[in-house]
Design a protein around this motif. Structure first.
Motif, mmCIF file in Angstrom:
data_model
loop_
_atom_site.group_PDB
_atom_site.id
_atom_site.type_symbol
_atom_site.label_atom_id
_atom_site.label_comp_id
_atom_site.label_asym_id
_atom_site.label_seq_id
_atom_site.Cartn_x
_atom_site.Cartn_y
_atom_site.Cartn_z
ATOM 1 N N GLY A 1 42.557 80.304 67.255
ATOM 2 C CA GLY A 1 42.014 80.983 68.424
ATOM 3 C C GLY A 1 40.753 80.299 68.903
ATOM 4 N N ALA A 2 40.419 80.518 70.159
ATOM 5 C CA ALA A 2 39.174 79.962 70.681
ATOM 6 C C ALA A 2 37.973 80.637 70.038
ATOM 7 C CB ALA A 2 39.125 80.125 72.204
ATOM 8 N N LEU A 3 38.140 81.899 69.604
ATOM 9 C CA LEU A 3 37.024 82.658 69.045
ATOM 10 C C LEU A 3 37.490 83.520 67.877
ATOM 11 C CD1 LEU A 3 34.072 83.785 69.258
ATOM 12 C CD2 LEU A 3 34.991 85.504 70.841
ATOM 13 N N LYS A 4 36.717 83.472 66.783
ATOM 14 C CA LYS A 4 36.992 84.337 65.638
ATOM 15 C C LYS A 4 35.833 85.303 65.426
ATOM 16 C CE LYS A 4 37.285 84.291 60.599
ATOM 17 N NZ LYS A 4 37.014 83.470 59.400
ATOM 18 N N HIS A 5 36.152 86.571 65.334
ATOM 19 C CA HIS A 5 35.159 87.607 65.048
ATOM 20 C C HIS A 5 34.993 87.749 63.536
ATOM 21 C CE1 HIS A 5 35.115 89.460 69.175
ATOM 22 N NE2 HIS A 5 36.234 88.765 69.235
ATOM 23 N N SER A 6 33.775 87.966 63.103
ATOM 24 C CA SER A 6 33.493 88.112 61.677
ATOM 25 C C SER A 6 33.832 89.521 61.199
ATOM 26 C CB SER A 6 32.017 87.831 61.402
ATOM 27 O OG SER A 6 31.687 86.512 61.767
ATOM 28 N N PRO A 7 34.053 89.685 59.895
ATOM 29 C CA PRO A 7 34.341 91.026 59.368
ATOM 30 C C PRO A 7 33.103 91.891 59.371
ATOM 31 C CG PRO A 7 34.151 89.459 57.576
ATOM 32 C CD PRO A 7 34.106 88.653 58.849
ATOM 33 N N ALA B 1 39.690 78.543 63.948
ATOM 34 C CA ALA B 1 39.035 79.001 65.172
ATOM 35 C C ALA B 1 38.105 77.909 65.690
ATOM 36 C CB ALA B 1 38.244 80.279 64.922
ATOM 37 N N TYR B 2 38.059 77.761 66.990
ATOM 38 C CA TYR B 2 37.170 76.780 67.602
ATOM 39 C C TYR B 2 35.718 77.235 67.502
ATOM 40 C CZ TYR B 2 35.148 73.753 71.228
ATOM 41 O OH TYR B 2 34.373 72.856 71.905
ATOM 42 N N CYS B 3 35.480 78.492 67.764
ATOM 43 C CA CYS B 3 34.132 79.072 67.660
ATOM 44 C C CYS B 3 34.200 80.224 66.662
ATOM 45 C CB CYS B 3 33.670 79.565 69.030
ATOM 46 S SG CYS B 3 32.001 80.240 69.054
ATOM 47 N N ASP B 4 33.547 80.040 65.523
ATOM 48 C CA ASP B 4 33.609 81.014 64.439
ATOM 49 C C ASP B 4 32.280 81.758 64.360
ATOM 50 O OD1 ASP B 4 33.798 82.404 62.030
ATOM 51 O OD2 ASP B 4 35.033 80.850 61.112
ATOM 52 N N MET B 5 32.318 83.077 64.539
ATOM 53 C CA MET B 5 31.086 83.865 64.567
ATOM 54 C C MET B 5 30.449 84.032 63.189
ATOM 55 S SD MET B 5 30.774 84.274 67.726
ATOM 56 C CE MET B 5 29.296 85.283 67.692
ATOM 57 N N ASN C 1 31.899 94.069 64.665
ATOM 58 C CA ASN C 1 32.172 92.663 64.937
ATOM 59 C C ASN C 1 32.728 92.397 66.326
ATOM 60 O OD1 ASN C 1 34.730 93.673 64.554
ATOM 61 N ND2 ASN C 1 35.325 92.207 62.957
ATOM 62 N N SER C 2 33.200 93.409 67.034
ATOM 63 C CA SER C 2 33.660 93.181 68.395
ATOM 64 C C SER C 2 32.490 92.925 69.338
ATOM 65 C CB SER C 2 34.472 94.384 68.892
ATOM 66 O OG SER C 2 33.656 95.540 68.952
ATOM 67 N N CYS C 3 31.276 93.304 68.914
ATOM 68 C CA CYS C 3 30.097 93.111 69.753
ATOM 69 C C CYS C 3 29.445 91.739 69.579
ATOM 70 C CB CYS C 3 29.037 94.171 69.433
ATOM 71 S SG CYS C 3 29.539 95.866 69.724
ATOM 72 N N TYR C 4 29.720 91.064 68.467
ATOM 73 C CA TYR C 4 28.982 89.865 68.119
ATOM 74 C C TYR C 4 28.899 88.821 69.228
ATOM 75 C CZ TYR C 4 29.153 91.592 63.290
ATOM 76 O OH TYR C 4 29.021 92.334 62.161
ATOM 77 N N PRO C 5 30.016 88.466 69.881
ATOM 78 C CA PRO C 5 29.917 87.414 70.899
ATOM 79 C C PRO C 5 28.960 87.750 72.033
ATOM 80 C CG PRO C 5 32.195 87.814 70.306
ATOM 81 C CD PRO C 5 31.398 88.904 69.679
ATOM 82 N N TYR C 6 28.740 89.057 72.288
ATOM 83 C CA TYR C 6 27.867 89.439 73.388
ATOM 84 C C TYR C 6 26.399 89.110 73.097
ATOM 85 C CZ TYR C 6 32.010 91.961 74.905
ATOM 86 O OH TYR C 6 33.299 92.282 75.295
ATOM 87 N N TYR C 7 26.067 88.918 71.832
ATOM 88 C CA TYR C 7 24.697 88.578 71.469
ATOM 89 C C TYR C 7 24.451 87.076 71.439
ATOM 90 C CZ TYR C 7 23.618 93.387 70.174
ATOM 91 O OH TYR C 7 23.388 94.734 70.218
#
Length: 304
Positions: free
Chosen positions: A117-123, A177-181, A192-198
């Motif tokens: 995926g382009a983006l992976k959310h952390s647990p 993942a291309y971008c791993d949070m 973890n659904s919020c992480y990319p917004y920060y």
């Protein structure tokens, strides 16, 4: 003869128009796809019939009563999928791409992932219902040859959501993942659904992540100052450093979200005089004229 990549854009069943940012996004998929297919509601396919003929080679109507649209679409394309080495699944939830997609694919193809995926959310730590496992963001997913030659992906998605894909690692499939949070520190109390917004700004600038979530501009309640600060920096970076028409973003958010949310999200309260009144947009005006109208006290959008 095997073709290289097939791109499938599966749109929300409530989407009945293709906005300009989405039209641009779909056209950019040809940077990395030999063929692009759009799946959506009957209303969308009728309303945008002429545009879709230009944007894609094939359309699939998704009935409103379909529970899992991804499984439905892939089932319709089962025979066609086998013609390709790679399947790309995406939707309308992101702005971009801000960089040519060939750059991301060159890096990820070298890793020999079965899917990524382009983006992976952390647990998120916790127990029971409080715990959220790591997952690949469903906005951009890629499945390579091993996955397409197996019936596993179709049977899995018939029973599970896209966010559960990482479970396939237990079946011997290699995921990435291309971008791993995982590399970022996160504000306490945020799932973890919020992480990319920060970290929009760092993801786009440093990791060259090619997308920005459309709902970043409406994600206000429960999100603190640091989220708004990084969104302002990300938007500024896109405007000043990247070859992307930010007017595509303005056109969408002025239509989709109310002005108070946009002011909060882009920190217009902080970067402009606090006494400033931001007026509502006028649908009859162009994007550039509306930007001037909402920011000027007298609502004037010309030099006169």
């Amino acid at each position: 003869m095997k073709k290289d990549r097939l791109g499938i854009v599966i749109l929300n069943q409530n989407t009945d128009r293709i906005e300009e940012y989405l039209s641009y996004y779909v056209s950019c998929l040809y940077q990395i796809a030999d063929e692009v297919i759009v799946a959506g509601s009957e209303e969308l396919l009728q309303n945008e019939k002429k545009l879709l003929k230009k944007l894609c080679s094939y359309q699939i109507q998704v009935p409103h009563d379909v529970d899992k649209s991804v499984a439905y679409v892939l089932g319709k394309l089962e025979e066609r999928m086998w013609e390709y080495h790679t399947l790309i699944l995406t939707d309308e939830s992101v702005f971009g791409p801000f960089y040519n997609l060939t750059e991301m694919f060159a890096i990820m193809d070298a890793q020999n992932y079965d899917f990524w995926g382009a983006l992976k959310h952390s647990p998120q730590a916790g127990t029971g219902e409080e715990r959220i496992d790591a997952y690949l963001d469903p906005s951009f997913l890629v499945f390579n040859k091993k996955m397409l030659e197996s019936t596993k992906i179709l049977s899995f998605l018939a029973e599970n959501e896209l966010s559960s894909l990482l479970q396939l690692g237990a079946a011997g499939y290699k995921a990435g993942a291309y971008c791993d949070m995982d590399q970022y520190d996160f504000p306490k109390g945020q799932n973890n659904s919020c992480y990319p917004y920060y970290y929009n700004d760092l993801m786009i600038k440093e990791q060259r992540y090619p997308f920005l979530k459309c709902d970043s501009f409406a994600y206000v309640k429960g999100i603190d100052y640091s989220h708004r600060e990084n969104l302002k920096r990300a938007f500024s970076y896109i405007q000043s450093n990247l070859d992307y028409d930010e007017g595509l973003i303005w056109k969408y958010i002025l239509k989709k979200y109310n002005i108070s949310d946009i002011k909060e999200s882009l920190q217009l309260y902080y970067i402009l005089d606090k006494s400033l009144i931001i007026h509502n947009p006028d649908p009859a005006l162009s994007t550039a004229e509306n930007i001037l109208r909402i920011l000027r006290p007298d609502k004037k959008y010309t030099a006169a």
